[in-house]
Design a protein around this motif. Structure first.
Motif, short mmCIF file in Angstrom:
data_model
loop_
_atom_site.label_atom_id
_atom_site.label_comp_id
_atom_site.label_asym_id
_atom_site.label_seq_id
_atom_site.Cartn_x
_atom_site.Cartn_y
_atom_site.Cartn_z
N PHE A 83 0.91 -1.21 0.01
CA PHE A 83 0.13 -0.01 0.04
C PHE A 83 0.89 1.28 -0.25
CE2 PHE A 83 -1.90 3.49 2.44
CZ PHE A 83 -2.97 3.63 1.80
N VAL A 84 2.00 1.37 0.76
CA VAL A 84 2.84 2.38 0.92
C VAL A 84 3.43 2.71 -0.45
CG1 VAL A 84 4.95 3.21 2.01
CG2 VAL A 84 3.12 2.11 3.33
N LYS A 87 1.12 4.31 -2.97
CA LYS A 87 0.61 5.79 -2.52
C LYS A 87 1.78 6.69 -2.74
CE LYS A 87 -3.34 4.68 -1.62
NZ LYS A 87 -4.78 5.38 -2.65
N THR A 218 -2.53 -1.79 7.54
CA THR A 218 -2.58 -1.15 6.24
C THR A 218 -3.24 0.17 6.57
OG1 THR A 218 -2.60 -2.88 5.02
CG2 THR A 218 -3.61 -0.94 3.89
N SER A 222 -1.90 3.91 6.37
CA SER A 222 -2.72 4.79 5.43
C SER A 222 -2.85 6.19 6.11
CB SER A 222 -3.94 4.09 4.87
OG SER A 222 -4.77 4.36 5.91
N GLN A 223 -3.37 6.18 7.48
CA GLN A 223 -3.52 7.25 8.27
C GLN A 223 -2.19 8.15 8.60
OE1 GLN A 223 -5.29 5.50 11.66
NE2 GLN A 223 -7.26 5.74 10.87
N GLY A 226 -1.03 9.49 5.23
CA GLY A 226 -1.98 10.99 4.45
C GLY A 226 -1.25 12.05 5.36
#
Length: 308
Positions: A83-84, A87, A218, A222-223, A226
């Motif tokens: 995910f990282v 992004k 995950t 993500s937090q 962000g």
């Protein structure tokens, strides 16, 4: 060894480099009518990040690969790292460090082009765990060295994300001097040591600690990401100065952010570090005003701030 092999940022044809934001707003909430007699006034300051184009991120992720990371944890860790990688954009760079009894730099700071993303995804998919020794200190020190040794750092945001699934049994990571780099720590599962991870985060400027369920890494990543991808200014410092004969600063409250006093100048400087889009920094000032014989307009406080 010097880790100055970080990749330069080379933008594809037609891509515009984002501008460094340079916008911090300030609101002051004083009482415009003070009594004539000697009194204490409370002045509220509010600094905020205005929404602008962001700076590029240099992120070092430090991964626990000891045997405390069983198959389920390792798979979740790999998924969160995928995910990282997806992004991060072409203006960002990523370095990956793994640790158990010792630390290993799996890659230098790599610009996140499409080809690099594919390479790092394959690297993550081939991670494996071994050993019962847990040396968080080695992983943290290597991450700090990667950021400190960068050949390209001007105008870039540096940060560390550190994951631990167990208790440290070699080293003393809580005593490491981190400096101005934010370190975001993640306690993964039920066997990590929250005291150590909280200490690491608290030793850094703007770091955080998160306790993460095995199936929730995950979301936690993500937090955190962000926030890191919305930094509008770095190294924000605010200096509040009293006005000779007109006022005296009694107390300045700014949460846990570091303060330094200059008694000669009658000023207090607060170090805030990074500030994010739509994020606020609050400062409360208790200001002593002397008595006066008649109503008048007076300057009683000077506020200045710097950032890059």
């Amino acid at each position: 060894m010097i880790f100055n092999d970080d990749e330069p940022i080379v933008l594809p044809s037609g891509t515009t480099r984002p501008t460094v934001p340079q916008r911090i707003g300030l609101l002051i909430g004083p009482n415009y009518r003070a009594p004539l007699e000697e009194n204490i006034q409370k002045v509220m300051l509010l600094l905020y990040g205005e929404e602008q184009s962001r700076s590029g991120l240099d992120l070092v992720v430090v991964l626990d690969v000891s045997n405390i990371m069983d198959v389920g944890k390792l798979e979740e860790l790999q998924s969160a790292m995928q995910f990282v990688i997806k992004k991060l954009s072409v203006v960002d760079r990523l370095s990956i460090v793994s640790y158990n009894g010792d630390a290993e730099r799996l890659c230098p700071l790599r610009q996140m082009t499409e080809s690099t993303q594919t390479e790092l995804q394959n690297l993550i998919n081939h991670l494996f765990t071994e050993g019962l020794v847990m040396n968080i200190t080695s992983g943290l020190l290597m991450a700090l060295k990667i950021l400190n040794d960068r050949s390209v750092s001007s105008g870039r945001v540096g940060a560390i994300m550190l994951i631990s699934g167990g208790e440290e049994n070699i080293g003393n990571a809580a005593a490491v001097t981190v400096g101005n780099v934010p370190v975001h720590t993640f306690g993964f599962g039920n066997h990590h040591d929250p005291k150590v991870l909280k200490a690491i985060a608290n030793n850094s400027l703007g770091g955080t600690y998160s306790e993460v369920r095995v199936d929730n890494l995950t979301l936690a990543f993500s937090q955190c990401l962000g926030g890191l991808l919305s930094v509008v200014a770095q190294d924000l410092t605010v200096t509040i100065s009293q006005i000779k004969d007109n006022s005296t600063i009694r107390q300045v409250s700014a949460g846990s952010y570091p303060q330094s006093m200059d008694n000669t100048a009658g000023s207090v400087t607060i170090t805030f570090g990074d500030i994010y889009i739509r994020e606020f920094r609050k400062v409360s000032v208790d200001l002593h005003l002397p008595s006066t014989r008649k109503q008048q307009d007076s300057d009683v406080l000077k506020v200045s701030y710097t950032y890059k």
